[in-house]
Design a protein around this motif. Structure first.
Motif, PDB file in Angstrom:
ATOM      1  N   MET A   1      23.397  17.368  -8.206  1.00 31.85           N
ATOM      2  CA  MET A   1      24.398  17.418  -9.143  1.00 31.85           C
ATOM      3  C   MET A   1      23.664  18.394 -10.255  1.00 31.85           C
ATOM      4  SD  MET A   1      26.862  14.849 -10.817  1.00 31.85           S
ATOM      5  CE  MET A   1      26.681  13.440  -9.454  1.00 31.85           C
ATOM      6  N   THR A   2      24.276  19.403 -10.778  1.00 31.20           N
ATOM      7  CA  THR A   2      23.662  19.995 -11.782  1.00 31.20           C
ATOM      8  C   THR A   2      24.072  19.554 -13.206  1.00 31.20           C
ATOM      9  OG1 THR A   2      23.861  22.154 -10.451  1.00 31.20           O
ATOM     10  CG2 THR A   2      23.112  22.441 -12.726  1.00 31.20           C
ATOM     11  N   ASN A   3      25.504  18.982 -13.419  1.00 25.28           N
ATOM     12  CA  ASN A   3      25.824  18.810 -14.759  1.00 25.28           C
ATOM     13  C   ASN A   3      25.908  17.349 -14.898  1.00 25.28           C
ATOM     14  OD1 ASN A   3      26.802  21.566 -14.623  1.00 25.28           O
ATOM     15  ND2 ASN A   3      28.702  21.007 -14.322  1.00 25.28           N
ATOM     16  N   HIS A   4      24.904  16.929 -15.589  1.00 25.50           N
ATOM     17  CA  HIS A   4      24.533  15.491 -15.667  1.00 25.50           C
ATOM     18  C   HIS A   4      25.478  14.766 -16.890  1.00 25.50           C
ATOM     19  CE1 HIS A   4      21.787  15.212 -12.328  1.00 25.50           C
ATOM     20  NE2 HIS A   4      20.935  16.180 -12.989  1.00 25.50           N
ATOM     21  N   VAL A   6      28.562  15.218 -20.262  1.00 27.74           N
ATOM     22  CA  VAL A   6      29.462  15.796 -20.914  1.00 27.74           C
ATOM     23  C   VAL A   6      29.447  15.267 -22.061  1.00 27.74           C
ATOM     24  CG1 VAL A   6      31.912  16.317 -20.602  1.00 27.74           C
ATOM     25  CG2 VAL A   6      30.609  15.917 -18.540  1.00 27.74           C
ATOM     26  N   TYR A  58      29.439  20.690 -21.254  1.00 30.37           N
ATOM     27  CA  TYR A  58      28.429  20.056 -20.019  1.00 30.37           C
ATOM     28  C   TYR A  58      27.217  20.646 -20.470  1.00 30.37           C
ATOM     29  CZ  TYR A  58      33.231  20.075 -18.194  1.00 30.37           C
ATOM     30  OH  TYR A  58      34.394  19.821 -17.872  1.00 30.37           O
ATOM     31  N   ARG A 105      28.416  10.494 -18.609  1.00 33.30           N
ATOM     32  CA  ARG A 105      27.506  10.814 -17.495  1.00 33.30           C
ATOM     33  C   ARG A 105      28.291  10.961 -16.252  1.00 33.30           C
ATOM     34  NH1 ARG A 105      22.226  10.691 -16.053  1.00 33.30           N
ATOM     35  NH2 ARG A 105      21.869  10.548 -13.893  1.00 33.30           N
ATOM     36  N   ILE A 106      28.223  12.213 -15.661  1.00 34.19           N
ATOM     37  CA  ILE A 106      29.093  12.496 -14.410  1.00 34.19           C
ATOM     38  C   ILE A 106      28.638  11.506 -13.440  1.00 34.19           C
ATOM     39  CG2 ILE A 106      29.477  14.019 -12.796  1.00 34.19           C
ATOM     40  CD1 ILE A 106      29.386  16.338 -15.067  1.00 34.19           C
ATOM     41  N   SER A 108      30.915  11.570 -10.234  1.00 34.02           N
ATOM     42  CA  SER A 108      31.286  11.882  -9.125  1.00 34.02           C
ATOM     43  C   SER A 108      31.750  13.283  -9.660  1.00 34.02           C
ATOM     44  CB  SER A 108      32.424  10.793  -8.567  1.00 34.02           C
ATOM     45  OG  SER A 108      33.062  11.386  -7.535  1.00 34.02           O
ATOM     46  N   GLU A 109      32.051  14.011  -8.633  1.00 33.52           N
ATOM     47  CA  GLU A 109      32.289  15.292  -8.765  1.00 33.52           C
ATOM     48  C   GLU A 109      33.465  15.728  -7.414  1.00 33.52           C
ATOM     49  OE1 GLU A 109      29.908  18.852  -9.286  1.00 33.52           O
ATOM     50  OE2 GLU A 109      28.677  17.696 -10.787  1.00 33.52           O
TER      51      GLU A 109
END
Length: 109
Positions: A1-4, A6, A58, A105-106, A108-109
């Motif tokens: 996962m790139t975008n950790h 937000v 992001y 923090r992300i 789930s995508e």
């Protein structure tokens, strides 16, 4: 996962300031775009009067976001907004907008 991470800036605008706020974003300096760790940004207009605008950015890391907040680029990128707040204060008017940052923090995508 790139975008950790937000970061969401919840911005409340006085009704008579909404057009000016949107114009400032339409002509923004793009100072954030070259910050290390910056991935992307969305500016969301509320559908209902009185609701906050959401500025969703992001970041690769939470530290990247924190570094942006302390950077000269942050100050440059927000210069017009800060000037609007200072002008209202000088004139004894309420602030035309207010801001509240929250970090997520992300998971789930």
């Amino acid at each position: 996962m790139t975008n950790h991470y937000v970061a969401i800036n919840y911005i409340q605008c006085n009704e008579d300031f909404r057009d000016r706020f949107e114009q400032m974003f339409a002509t923004r300096a793009h100072a954030i775009d070259t910050m290390p760790g910056f991935v992307n940004m969305h500016v969301l207009r509320p559908e209902k009067a009185g609701d906050a605008y959401l500025i969703v950015s992001y970041w690769e890391t939470e530290q990247s976001f924190k570094d942006w907040m302390k950077s000269p680029a942050f100050t440059a990128g927000h210069q017009r907004g800060f000037a609007e707040l200072a002008k209202a204060k000088e004139e004894g008017r309420p602030a035309p907008m207010s801001s509240d940052f929250k970090i997520y923090r992300i998971i789930s995508e």
